[in-house]
Design a protein around this motif. Structure first.
Motif, PDB file in Angstrom:
ATOM      1  N   LEU A 202      -9.940 -16.018  32.087  1.00  0.00           N
ATOM      2  CA  LEU A 202     -10.503 -16.255  33.412  1.00  0.00           C
ATOM      3  C   LEU A 202     -11.992 -15.927  33.433  1.00  0.00           C
ATOM      4  O   LEU A 202     -12.797 -16.691  33.993  1.00  0.00           O
ATOM      5  CB  LEU A 202      -9.756 -15.403  34.442  1.00  0.00           C
ATOM      6  N   GLY A 203     -12.379 -14.818  32.823  1.00  0.00           N
ATOM      7  CA  GLY A 203     -13.798 -14.466  32.759  1.00  0.00           C
ATOM      8  C   GLY A 203     -14.613 -15.498  31.995  1.00  0.00           C
ATOM      9  O   GLY A 203     -15.757 -15.801  32.374  1.00  0.00           O
ATOM     10  N   TYR A 204     -14.018 -16.045  30.937  1.00  0.00           N
ATOM     11  CA  TYR A 204     -14.732 -17.052  30.155  1.00  0.00           C
ATOM     12  C   TYR A 204     -14.918 -18.330  30.975  1.00  0.00           C
ATOM     13  O   TYR A 204     -15.964 -18.990  30.893  1.00  0.00           O
ATOM     14  CB  TYR A 204     -13.965 -17.355  28.874  1.00  0.00           C
ATOM     15  N   PHE A 205     -13.922 -18.704  31.779  1.00  0.00           N
ATOM     16  CA  PHE A 205     -14.060 -19.881  32.642  1.00  0.00           C
ATOM     17  C   PHE A 205     -15.199 -19.691  33.629  1.00  0.00           C
ATOM     18  O   PHE A 205     -15.988 -20.618  33.873  1.00  0.00           O
ATOM     19  CB  PHE A 205     -12.755 -20.129  33.392  1.00  0.00           C
ATOM     20  N   TRP A 206     -15.292 -18.526  34.233  1.00  0.00           N
ATOM     21  CA  TRP A 206     -16.385 -18.253  35.166  1.00  0.00           C
ATOM     22  C   TRP A 206     -17.733 -18.309  34.457  1.00  0.00           C
ATOM     23  O   TRP A 206     -18.708 -18.848  34.982  1.00  0.00           O
ATOM     24  CB  TRP A 206     -16.193 -16.877  35.807  1.00  0.00           C
ATOM     25  N   LEU A 207     -17.780 -17.755  33.251  1.00  0.00           N
ATOM     26  CA  LEU A 207     -19.024 -17.768  32.496  1.00  0.00           C
ATOM     27  C   LEU A 207     -19.430 -19.189  32.143  1.00  0.00           C
ATOM     28  O   LEU A 207     -20.616 -19.555  32.218  1.00  0.00           O
ATOM     29  CB  LEU A 207     -18.868 -16.922  31.222  1.00  0.00           C
ATOM     30  N   ALA A 208     -18.453 -20.028  31.764  1.00  0.00           N
ATOM     31  CA  ALA A 208     -18.761 -21.417  31.417  1.00  0.00           C
ATOM     32  C   ALA A 208     -19.233 -22.208  32.629  1.00  0.00           C
ATOM     33  O   ALA A 208     -19.950 -23.201  32.484  1.00  0.00           O
ATOM     34  CB  ALA A 208     -17.523 -22.081  30.812  1.00  0.00           C
ATOM     35  N   THR A 209     -18.843 -21.770  33.841  1.00  0.00           N
ATOM     36  CA  THR A 209     -19.302 -22.446  35.052  1.00  0.00           C
ATOM     37  C   THR A 209     -20.804 -22.285  35.245  1.00  0.00           C
ATOM     38  O   THR A 209     -21.508 -23.221  35.647  1.00  0.00           O
ATOM     39  CB  THR A 209     -18.554 -21.906  36.280  1.00  0.00           C
ATOM     40  N   PHE A 210     -21.308 -21.086  34.933  1.00  0.00           N
ATOM     41  CA  PHE A 210     -22.731 -20.803  35.132  1.00  0.00           C
ATOM     42  C   PHE A 210     -23.562 -21.097  33.879  1.00  0.00           C
ATOM     43  O   PHE A 210     -24.761 -21.349  33.980  1.00  0.00           O
ATOM     44  CB  PHE A 210     -22.920 -19.336  35.542  1.00  0.00           C
ATOM     45  N   VAL A 211     -22.931 -21.047  32.712  1.00  0.00           N
ATOM     46  CA  VAL A 211     -23.631 -21.334  31.457  1.00  0.00           C
ATOM     47  C   VAL A 211     -22.888 -22.482  30.765  1.00  0.00           C
ATOM     48  O   VAL A 211     -21.889 -22.255  30.069  1.00  0.00           O
ATOM     49  CB  VAL A 211     -23.685 -20.099  30.544  1.00  0.00           C
ATOM     50  N   PRO A 212     -23.299 -23.719  30.964  1.00  0.00           N
ATOM     51  CA  PRO A 212     -22.554 -24.872  30.426  1.00  0.00           C
ATOM     52  C   PRO A 212     -22.378 -24.830  28.913  1.00  0.00           C
ATOM     53  O   PRO A 212     -21.437 -25.456  28.394  1.00  0.00           O
ATOM     54  CB  PRO A 212     -23.418 -26.067  30.842  1.00  0.00           C
ATOM     55  N   ALA A 213     -23.238 -24.124  28.205  1.00  0.00           N
ATOM     56  CA  ALA A 213     -23.119 -24.089  26.747  1.00  0.00           C
ATOM     57  C   ALA A 213     -21.796 -23.463  26.293  1.00  0.00           C
ATOM     58  O   ALA A 213     -21.291 -23.767  25.202  1.00  0.00           O
ATOM     59  CB  ALA A 213     -24.292 -23.315  26.144  1.00  0.00           C
ATOM     60  N   PHE A 214     -21.218 -22.591  27.132  1.00  0.00           N
ATOM     61  CA  PHE A 214     -19.951 -21.953  26.764  1.00  0.00           C
ATOM     62  C   PHE A 214     -18.760 -22.884  26.969  1.00  0.00           C
ATOM     63  O   PHE A 214     -17.637 -22.543  26.595  1.00  0.00           O
ATOM     64  CB  PHE A 214     -19.750 -20.680  27.596  1.00  0.00           C
TER      65      PHE A 214
END
Length: 456
Positions: A202-214
């Motif tokens: 879940l944390g990784y999904f949130w991070l990918a929302t703000f940082v498209p590279a993830f």
């Protein structure tokens, strides 16, 4: 005591131990029920107040050219879709009402199954947790379409925190359910650590929302999280589940596979078929319907697995699904190969595309249906139902022998061999009833001659 009796007794003891260890009583039961009711009231508030806000969003057109999750509501139309509505003579209000209706119906199905499980299974930890997960997912709507839709920039901080909290625990709660279903316990005990993977996901999904590279790492994260959970379920299925629990898991997995197939069909049609992939395609208006159907299969599967898993023979349903699914796929491939291959050959040879190709391909497919179905049925039985398949072959061979054998001693030997090979008992014996003595044998009944016949 035979080995089969010992295994059955151990399985029965495991089932009793699982029920006793997951049953709540006394003050713990009261606290758990009150906590459940408080959580459900808060989730009901989110669900009810989000419906008008979501409907208002559907009645407007999102101003971006491509629907972006952060800027548009779920299934909110963009300018490219408006020409499709005009061509189909459908108003924006009608689309908004239909989309809201299927969303609410799918969500209420989660609510209904969750409340039913609470009423029937609230004394068990598994019943409370499963009902909470179902209502948590249902209160968020299909694809989180009703998750805090009513909030504005002026909303109180406590309200924002509650919505974020429920959004945060949603996916870890799903992972907790998958790791403990259907026993309500972590087996093996270290498997609770996999819940941490769901939190990291879940944390990784949130991070990918703000940082498209993830975003490129999302498939790997999904593979690790879901693969670990599936591995634990496979281990428990092979090592610790009772026969009843295995039937429950089969029901749930069968419905999940059906949901995934529906989702794959939707993705393939909307992504690979050119007419459906066009910006103004009518098929894009049905994306919400497909997703709602996929969404609705989950509570149905959980409800059947918990309450009605003995109602139908799931092994027979899975068998027929595999057979006719493979049959349909094979015939479709054969048909298209014949049509396109023959048409290409005709164009190369005579420069003409004759309609007889389609008729011939249809006749060939019609002839192949029955023999191909028999072959696929045998293949499925050998690969997935080997024990039943071998038993059926043994019984069929014995039936042929029975029609030819006349000696009782040889028939005795054949019958013991069939029982041993088909059922594999620890011991087997045959007892034949001895013939009755001559004095006790019953003679055929005969009617007494009538008086008239005696006088004559």
């Amino acid at each position: 005591m035979s080995r089969s009796d010992t295994e059955a007794k151990n399985a029965s003891h495991r089932a009793v131990d699982n029920t006793e260890n997951t049953r709540l009583s006394g003050s713990w039961l009261i606290v758990a029920r009150w906590a459940w009711m408080v959580a459900e009231l808060l989730l009901a508030g989110n669900f009810v107040f989000s419906i008008p806000a979501y409907y208002a969003a559907l009645r407007t057109v999102c101003t971006v050219s491509i629907a972006v999750v952060d800027q548009c509501a779920t299934w909110q139309l963009v300018p490219d879709n408006m020409s499709t509505l005009a061509r189909l003579h459908i108003s924006l209000d009608a689309y908004a009402a239909y989309t809201l209706l299927i969303n609410v119906v799918a969500s209420l199905l989660f609510w209904a199954v969750g409340i039913l499980i609470f009423l029937r299974k609230s004394r068990e930890w598994l019943g409370l947790s499963v009902s909470l997960v179902l209502i948590l997912v249902g209160s968020s709507g299909v694809a989180d379409s009703l998750q805090g839709t009513f909030m504005t920039r002026d909303s109180p901080l406590i309200l924002v925190v509650l919505v974020l909290l429920f959004n945060f625990i949603q996916w870890p709660a799903v992972g907790l359910f998958l790791l403990t279903f259907p026993t309500g316990r972590f087996t093996p005990r270290w498997s609770w650590l996999i819940v941490l993977l769901w939190i990291v996901q879940l944390g990784y999904f949130w991070l990918a929302t703000f940082v498209p590279a993830f975003g490129a790492g999302i498939p790997l994260v999904l593979l690790i999280t879901w693969g670990s959970t599936l591995g634990v379920q496979m281990y428990r299925y092979l090592r610790s589940y009772t026969p009843a629990q295995r039937q429950q898991v089969k029901w749930f997995l069968f419905v999940v596979v059906v949901a995934l197939l529906l989702d794959i069909v939707n993705s393939v049609l909307s992504g690979l078929v050119a007419p459906f992939n066009a910006p103004d395609s009518w098929f894009k208006l049905l994306d919400g319907t497909f997703t709602a159907l996929v969404f609705m299969t989950v509570p149905i599967g959980i409800g059947i697995a918990i309450f009605r898993y003995r109602l139908w023979d799931i092994d027979r349903i899975i068998n027929r699904t595999l057979v006719y699914g493979l049959l349909t796929l094979t015939l479709a491939l054969v048909y298209f190969a014949l049509v396109f291959g023959a048409q290409h050959v005709l164009v190369v040879l005579i420069g003409n595309n004759d309609g007889i190709v389609i008729v011939s391909a249809t006749l060939i497919v019609a002839v192949l249906i029955l023999p191909l179905r028999r072959r696929i049925q045998r293949l499925i039985d050998r690969r997935f139902y080997r024990r039943k398949y071998d038993a059926a072959k043994i019984v069929a061979a014995f039936s042929a022998t029975l029609r030819q054998e006349v000696e009782l001693g040889q028939l005795h030997e054949h019958l013991l061999v069939v029982v041993q090979e088909a059922m594999q008992p620890a011991h087997s014996s045959l007892w034949l009833r001895p013939p009755a003595p001559d004095a006790k044998r019953h003679t055929p009944w005969r009617a007494n001659p009538s008086l008239l016949s005696q006088e004559e």
